[in-house]
Enzyme design. Structure first.
Site, PDB file in Angstrom:
ATOM      1  N   ASN A   1       0.627  -1.077   0.423  1.00 23.77           N
ATOM      2  CA  ASN A   1       0.104   0.079  -0.215  1.00 23.77           C
ATOM      3  C   ASN A   1       0.960   0.982  -0.183  1.00 23.77           C
ATOM      4  O   ASN A   1       2.182   1.087   0.832  1.00 23.77           O
ATOM      5  CB  ASN A   1      -0.666  -0.404   0.923  1.00 23.77           C
TER       6      ASN A   1
ATOM      7  N   GLU B   1      -0.064   5.478   0.254  1.00 21.47           N
ATOM      8  CA  GLU B   1      -0.960   6.546   0.379  1.00 21.47           C
ATOM      9  C   GLU B   1       0.266   8.051   0.477  1.00 21.47           C
ATOM     10  O   GLU B   1       1.115   8.121   0.758  1.00 21.47           O
ATOM     11  CB  GLU B   1      -0.864   6.223   2.821  1.00 21.47           C
TER      12      GLU B   1
ATOM     13  N   GLU C   1      -3.051  -4.836  -3.199  1.00 14.79           N
ATOM     14  CA  GLU C   1      -3.688  -5.501  -4.495  1.00 14.79           C
ATOM     15  C   GLU C   1      -3.316  -5.014  -5.605  1.00 14.79           C
ATOM     16  O   GLU C   1      -2.681  -5.495  -6.954  1.00 14.79           O
ATOM     17  CB  GLU C   1      -4.979  -5.898  -4.404  1.00 14.79           C
TER      18      GLU C   1
END
Length: 298
Positions: free
Chosen positions: A88, A90, A103
């Site tokens: 991930n 951000e 994913e």
């Protein structure tokens, strides 16, 4: 071995760790080919499934989550047998919709590497609805096997029953299919040429806005991202986010970016320039070079 793996490697059994360390060199970006994976399985004395689960802390070490501080790693296994890690991402101070899910990162890694089908997704936390919908856009998406710690392996159809997908919008060539749209290119700038080449491989059946981003770092290396749409629209992956995920996965820093280019189609129903600028300006004080190009007909 890269410093970002120092902690996660300690979570592995010694035989697997010893076999894996040589792969974690300075150029390692989360790709393990089929023969390397077979070697890891043999060295570990475990099953393929067990080794895939054991590798998740390595994938999670690729994450960059300054907001949540919640590290998620995922592995996409292609029909070739190769493994593609993702994690991930951000953007600091920016709205959450700019985030890249693990994913998505792993799938985009596989796509940029030329994979045409994902057969397994291994992830350390249950896929959210956003990711389930994104996976449903892929070739044979409903048949992808989802592997989670301490849970029975199930297909995506189990996690996303009664799914809405590309076929509901009359799209018959899903994401990861080999396809290429040619666009007019009157530039001799290598970075522009690369961006237009990547744009031709992007996936935009709902807006016709084929698009790509290329980032260049101070040493001349380039990192690309393609636009990947979803039938549900919101889970679509922006090319800037894909490029940034690619950059971070390759252990590069935002401060190394010296140039950024977005190219998009002249026949698209939308533009991505605003979203791309917002994401770029959150992490680098440089201007976005934006080009609109025409598709070649015929």
């Amino acid at each position: 071995m890269q410093n970002r793996f120092l902690e996660s490697i300690t979570q592995l059994d010694k035989p697997l760790a010893n076999a894996l360390v040589p792969l974690l060199h300075d150029q390692f970006c989360g790709h393990i080919d089929a023969s390397q994976f077979a070697g890891l399985v043999k060295a570990s004395g475990k099953t393929e499934q067990q080794v895939l689960m054991d590798l998740l802390p390595i994938a999670a070490a690729l994450a960059n989550p300054p907001i949540s501080e919640f590290y998620v790693g995922a592995i996409a296994k292609g029909s070739s047998g190769d493994l593609y890690m993702g994690a991930n991402l951000e953007l600091p101070g920016e709205a959450l919709f700019h985030s890249v899910h693990a994913e998505q990162s792993a799938i985009s890694h596989a796509w940029l590497s030329g994979e045409t089908e994902i057969v397994d997704i291994i992830v350390n936390f249950s896929p959210c609805g956003h990711c389930r919908q994104f996976m449903n856009e892929l070739v044979n998406g409903s048949k992808i096997n989802i592997h989670l710690p301490n849970q029975e392996t199930q297909t995506l159809a189990h996690y996303l029953p009664y799914a809405f997908g590309p076929s509901d919008l009359d799209v018959t060539v899903p994401l990861l299919c080999k396809r290429e749209q040619e666009f007019n290119c009157d530039s001799d700038d290598p970075m522009i040429i690369e961006a237009i080449d990547q744009m031709g491989l992007s996936y935009a059946p709902y807006t016709n806005n084929n698009a790509a981003v290329v980032l260049e770092t101070n040493d001349g290396a380039t990192f690309c991202g393609r636009y990947a749409e979803s039938a549900a629209f919101n889970p679509s992956m922006q090319p800037m986010q894909m490029a940034l995920s690619n950059l971070i996965r390759n252990n590069r820093q935002y401060s190394e970016i010296k140039r950024a280019v977005l190219v998009e189609s002249s026949v698209g129903k939308i533009t991505l320039v605003g979203a791309a600028m917002d994401a770029l300006h959150a992490i680098a004080p440089i201007e976005l070079q934006h080009m609109v190009v025409e598709p070649l007909l015929g």
